[in-house]
Design an enzyme around this catalytic site. Structure first.
Site, PDB file in Angstrom:
ATOM      1  CG  ASP A  35     -36.453  -2.040  -7.779  1.00 30.62           C
ATOM      2  OD1 ASP A  35     -35.675  -2.854  -8.538  1.00 30.62           O
ATOM      3  OD2 ASP A  35     -36.588  -0.692  -8.172  1.00 30.62           O
ATOM      4  CG  ASP A 176     -35.403   1.130 -12.917  1.00 31.76           C
ATOM      5  OD1 ASP A 176     -35.840   1.598 -11.779  1.00 31.76           O
ATOM      6  OD2 ASP A 176     -35.768   0.226 -13.380  1.00 31.76           O
ATOM      7  CB  SER A 199     -35.252  -9.637 -16.247  1.00 35.71           C
ATOM      8  OG  SER A 199     -36.136  -8.765 -16.837  1.00 35.71           O
TER       9      SER A 199
HETATM   10  C1  DX5 Z   1     -38.869  -2.017 -12.432  1.00 35.48           C
HETATM   11  C2  DX5 Z   1     -37.798  -2.217 -11.569  1.00 35.48           C
HETATM   12  C3  DX5 Z   1     -36.647  -2.528 -12.277  1.00 35.48           C
HETATM   13  C4  DX5 Z   1     -36.620  -3.360 -13.407  1.00 35.48           C
HETATM   14  C5  DX5 Z   1     -35.340  -3.640 -14.177  1.00 35.48           C
HETATM   15  O1  DX5 Z   1     -39.959  -1.515 -11.824  1.00 35.48           O
HETATM   16  O2  DX5 Z   1     -37.545  -0.842 -11.037  1.00 35.48           O
HETATM   17  O3  DX5 Z   1     -35.461  -2.580 -11.204  1.00 35.48           O
HETATM   18  O4  DX5 Z   1     -36.760  -4.797 -12.465  1.00 35.48           O
HETATM   19  O5  DX5 Z   1     -35.206  -4.946 -14.961  1.00 35.48           O
HETATM   20  P1  DX5 Z   1     -35.794  -5.158 -16.345  1.00 35.48           P
HETATM   21  O6  DX5 Z   1     -34.442  -5.337 -17.060  1.00 35.48           O
HETATM   22  O7  DX5 Z   1     -36.414  -6.283 -16.233  1.00 35.48           O
HETATM   23  O8  DX5 Z   1     -36.574  -4.133 -16.456  1.00 35.48           O
HETATM   24 ZN    ZN Z   2     -35.807   0.178  -9.915  1.00 39.24          ZN
END
Ligand code: DX5
Ligand code: ZN
Length: 221
Positions: A35, A176, A199
């Site tokens: 990200d 996602d 997470s």
């Molecule tokens: C959120 C991110 C994801 C996110 C996924 O904007 O794109 O990568 O962190 O993790 P969890 O399971 O915490 O949503």
């Molecule tokens: Zn992401």
């Protein structure tokens, strides 16, 4: 095609990223989710362009799944050294000229994906299906790990899957946000092909990553 894992590096142990990447690579995980946030499109900053570029030095087989949560994402492509094998997802909501951005990604040998946030209707993608290899459906409001799933996300996943299948193009659907142990199977049943594991699953405290990867692979196979 079996479900593909894309663990979210921003949720891993950020003080030991090389080890985190190598462990996943050696386990045969297909993609690593990277990200990039500009603190403007979303109010957060995560992995920077230098780190995303540096991952190329350590990755052996695992491929990069780069998620750019930033306005005018083209400005970062060189710094990330985007190229062959990469998935590069840009947000529909963040691009002035999305067609040009997608063509730029393709010209670099990478796979262009369009990401849509929870309040964006799937129909906006229709004009771009011929220019992409997949879509990212955000099932949380983007920008932070640990956010709750947005109501109606399963219905949205099923609707996007139908739209992609009806298009006649061979397109992947990546999910996602809050891909949790109890919801990932349902997301798979709604037609998701790729799962951003953060997470809410792989990186929950106290889990052995090897066991967690095996468990998630089984749930989304
Ligand atoms: C959120 C991110 C994801 C996110 C996924 O904007 O794109 O990568 O962190 O993790 P969890 O399971 O915490 O949503
Ligand atoms: Zn992401």
């Amino acid at each position: 095609m079996k479900g593909l894992l894309s663990p979210s590096l921003m949720c891993a142990d950020v003080l030991n990223l090389e080890r985190e990447l190598t462990v996943l690579d050696d386990l045969g995980v297909e993609y690593i989710h990277l990200d990039f946030m500009d603190n403007h499109f979303v109010p957060n900053i995560t992995l920077d362009t230098g780190l995303i570029k540096a991952t190329k030095r350590v990755l052996k087989r695992m491929k990069r799944d780069i998620h750019i949560l930033a306005f005018e994402p083209q400005q970062y492509f060189d710094a990330m050294e985007i190229g062959d094998g990469d998935i590069v997802s840009v947000h529909y909501e963040a691009c002035e000229n999305l067609a040009e951005v997608l063509s730029d990604i393709r010209s670099r040998g990478a796979k262009p994906f369009v990401a849509i946030s929870p309040d964006t209707k799937p129909e906006v993608l229709l004009d771009y299906l011929s220019m992409i290899d997949g879509v990212v459906v955000m099932t949380v409001y983007p920008g932070f790990a640990g956010r709750p799933i947005v109501e109606g996300s399963m219905e949205k996943l099923a609707a996007v899957r139908k739209m992609l299948d009806d298009s006649g193009f061979d397109l992947l659907m990546e999910v996602d946000g809050h891909v949790s142990w109890d919801l990932c199977g349902q997301m798979r049943a709604c037609g998701a092909d790729m799962f951003v594991a953060g997470s809410s699953s792989l990186y929950q405290k106290g889990l052995d990553i090897k066991d967690a990867v095996a468990r998630m692979s089984e749930l989304v196979k």
